[in-house]
Scaffold this active site. Structure first.
Site, short mmCIF file in Angstrom:
data_model
loop_
_atom_site.label_atom_id
_atom_site.label_comp_id
_atom_site.label_asym_id
_atom_site.label_seq_id
_atom_site.Cartn_x
_atom_site.Cartn_y
_atom_site.Cartn_z
NE ARG A 1 -3.91 -2.20 0.20
CZ ARG A 1 -4.51 -2.82 -0.79
NH1 ARG A 1 -4.12 -2.59 -2.04
NH2 ARG A 1 -5.50 -3.66 -0.56
CG ASP B 1 -2.89 -7.72 -8.80
OD1 ASP B 1 -3.56 -8.61 -9.35
OD2 ASP B 1 -3.00 -7.43 -7.60
CG ASP C 1 -4.45 -10.87 -4.08
OD1 ASP C 1 -3.94 -9.74 -4.01
OD2 ASP C 1 -5.52 -11.10 -4.68
#
Length: 437
Positions: free
Chosen positions: A60, A150, A303
């Site tokens: 992030r 992604d 993920d």
């Protein structure tokens, strides 16, 4: 660095061996005696594996620090036995050039828990219209070798073909989020009986399968390497088998949650189970497990997708997609694959360490535990069981689908470059990493 010996541990092949580490490197493997003043770790009853390598982590930062940072995500990774993670580029700003990928790599080095390998975006801003600076990122100090948009599919076939061609120049790989966007407009859950019962817009399996088939042919025509992110359907498995039989340079990953959970989990509208791609049917789970067992699917990737609590505490349609998964990955794999007899620990080592390292171009991390290898190691107690609580989550966010569930296994110690990041089940603080112990 302190010299130490791990004694009595069982390796993935079932044999026992002592391991001496000095200066961050494995210097001896065999039947060893501790030297005077040397630290000894009694690992009787424990399993010793190379540290895990994650091909698919969302850290992030920059831009999403409310959900995770490189530091907090690195702590979560170490708590789960990982020593290398690949950080996805869907940050703000996007990691689509040398500046951002070098920033992420530097933050990972500063944190010191794991090797943070940035993934570069395929397109500028991940907008799918203009190619990002693939060659510049590959030649930067971050040494990027994986490129992905992604979170979004590279839907334009011309752009995808060009990306594959450029990736080949730098011996890289394009990691595709396989989702035909025109087939998933407004989609909320796997297109099946559960979505129909809940009144949610269905997410068809063919949206994933069609892109994998298209991109496999593009990879074949360019001679380039293609990696498929988070495979989720039985049909995708069949496309992968077909492509591999043709000799196409294609690899694929599956997440722990797609090996364990199904769309039935969504019946309570609990947004912890909202994820992209969506949870599928029990039949899909069975196919994914079989594909991992026979190596049609090459690797397990988390993920890991952290979100602040408010992003999940909303009605299903408005909730964010994603789950955290670094801390629990090997525990879920043990439950889904080892305890069901589908994999032994040597195959877990392949799927979570050596094979993802090979895909990412990490030569040293792809090697087995042997003299001369960097001491990136994990000690696991496979006999342990516990009910997962938020106290077991070391990252900033707690959107785990496994809270309240009993999971097997426990990470006893993680060693990154010979230094313990987890020791005795306790995550060490930043000022303890790399110091004498």
């Amino acid at each position: 660095m302190t010299s130490f010996v791990i004694t009595g541990a069982e390796r993935s092949d079932g044999t026992r061996a002592d391991v001496r580490v000095d200066g961050g490197v494995i210097v001896e493997v065999g039947s060893l005696r501790a030297k005077a003043g040397e630290r000894v770790i009694d690992a009787d009853g424990l399993l010793l594996l190379p540290g895990f390598v994650d091909l698919h982590t969302h850290l992030r930062q920059p831009g999403g620090e409310g959900a995770e940072t490189v530091l907090t995500g690195s702590r979560a990774a170490a708590a789960g036995g990982f020593t290398t993670v690949h950080a996805m580029p869907n940050t703000t700003p996007t990691a689509d050039g040398p500046g951002v990928v070098e920033q992420v790599a530097a933050l990972g080095e500063e944190a010191g828990y794991v090797d943070v390998r940035p993934i570069g975006a395929v397109s500028k801003g991940r907008e799918g219209t203009e190619l990002a600076e693939l060659v510049a990122m590959a030649r930067s100090r971050a040494r990027v070798r994986i490129f992905s948009d992604d979170g979004s599919c590279v839907a334009d076939p011309l752009l995808m073909r060009r990306a594959l061609e450029y990736a080949r120049i730098v011996d890289g790989v394009i990691a595709q989020h396989a989702e035909e966007p025109r087939l998933t407009v407004g989609a909320q859950l796997h297109d099946g009986a559960v979505a129909a019962d809940l009144g949610l817009t269905g997410w068809p399996a063919v949206a994933e399968e069609a892109i994998i088939a298209r991109d496999a042919l593009l990879a074949e025509s360019t001679g380039s390497r293609l990696h498929v992110c988070h495979v989720s359907t039985a049909g995708s498995v069949e496309v992968l088998r077909w492509a591999k039989r043709r000799g196409i340079r294609i690899t694929a990953e599956v997440t722990p949650h797609h090996l364990w959970l199904t769309d039935e989990c969504a019946r309570g509208y609990d947004a912890r189970y909202k994820v992209n791609p969506p949870l599928r049917t029990a039949e899909d789970v069975t196919a994914l497990r079989a594909a991992l067992a026979d190596a049609t699917i090459d690797a397990v990737a988390t993920d890991h997708a952290p979100h602040p609590a408010e992003a999940k505490r909303s009605e299903w349609s408005a909730a964010a997609m994603g789950m955290v998964g670094l801390e629990t990955a090997v525990l879920v794999v043990q439950a889904a694959m080892v305890e069901t007899g589908l994999l032994g620990w040597s195959e877990v080592e392949r799927a979570m360490s050596s094979r993802p390292a090979e895909i990412g171009g990490l030569v040293d991390a792809a090697r087995p535990i042997a003299e001369g290898r960097t001491a990136d190691l994990v000690l696991i107690d496979p006999a342990a069981r516990r009910t997962l609580t938020t106290a077991d989550l070391a990252g900033r966010s707690t959107n785990s689908p496994y809270l309240g569930q009993e999971l097997p296994g426990r990470i006893v110690a993680t060693f990154f470059r010979g230094s313990p990041t987890v020791l005795g089940g306790r995550l060490r603080e930043p000022d303890e990493i790399g110091t004498a112990w």
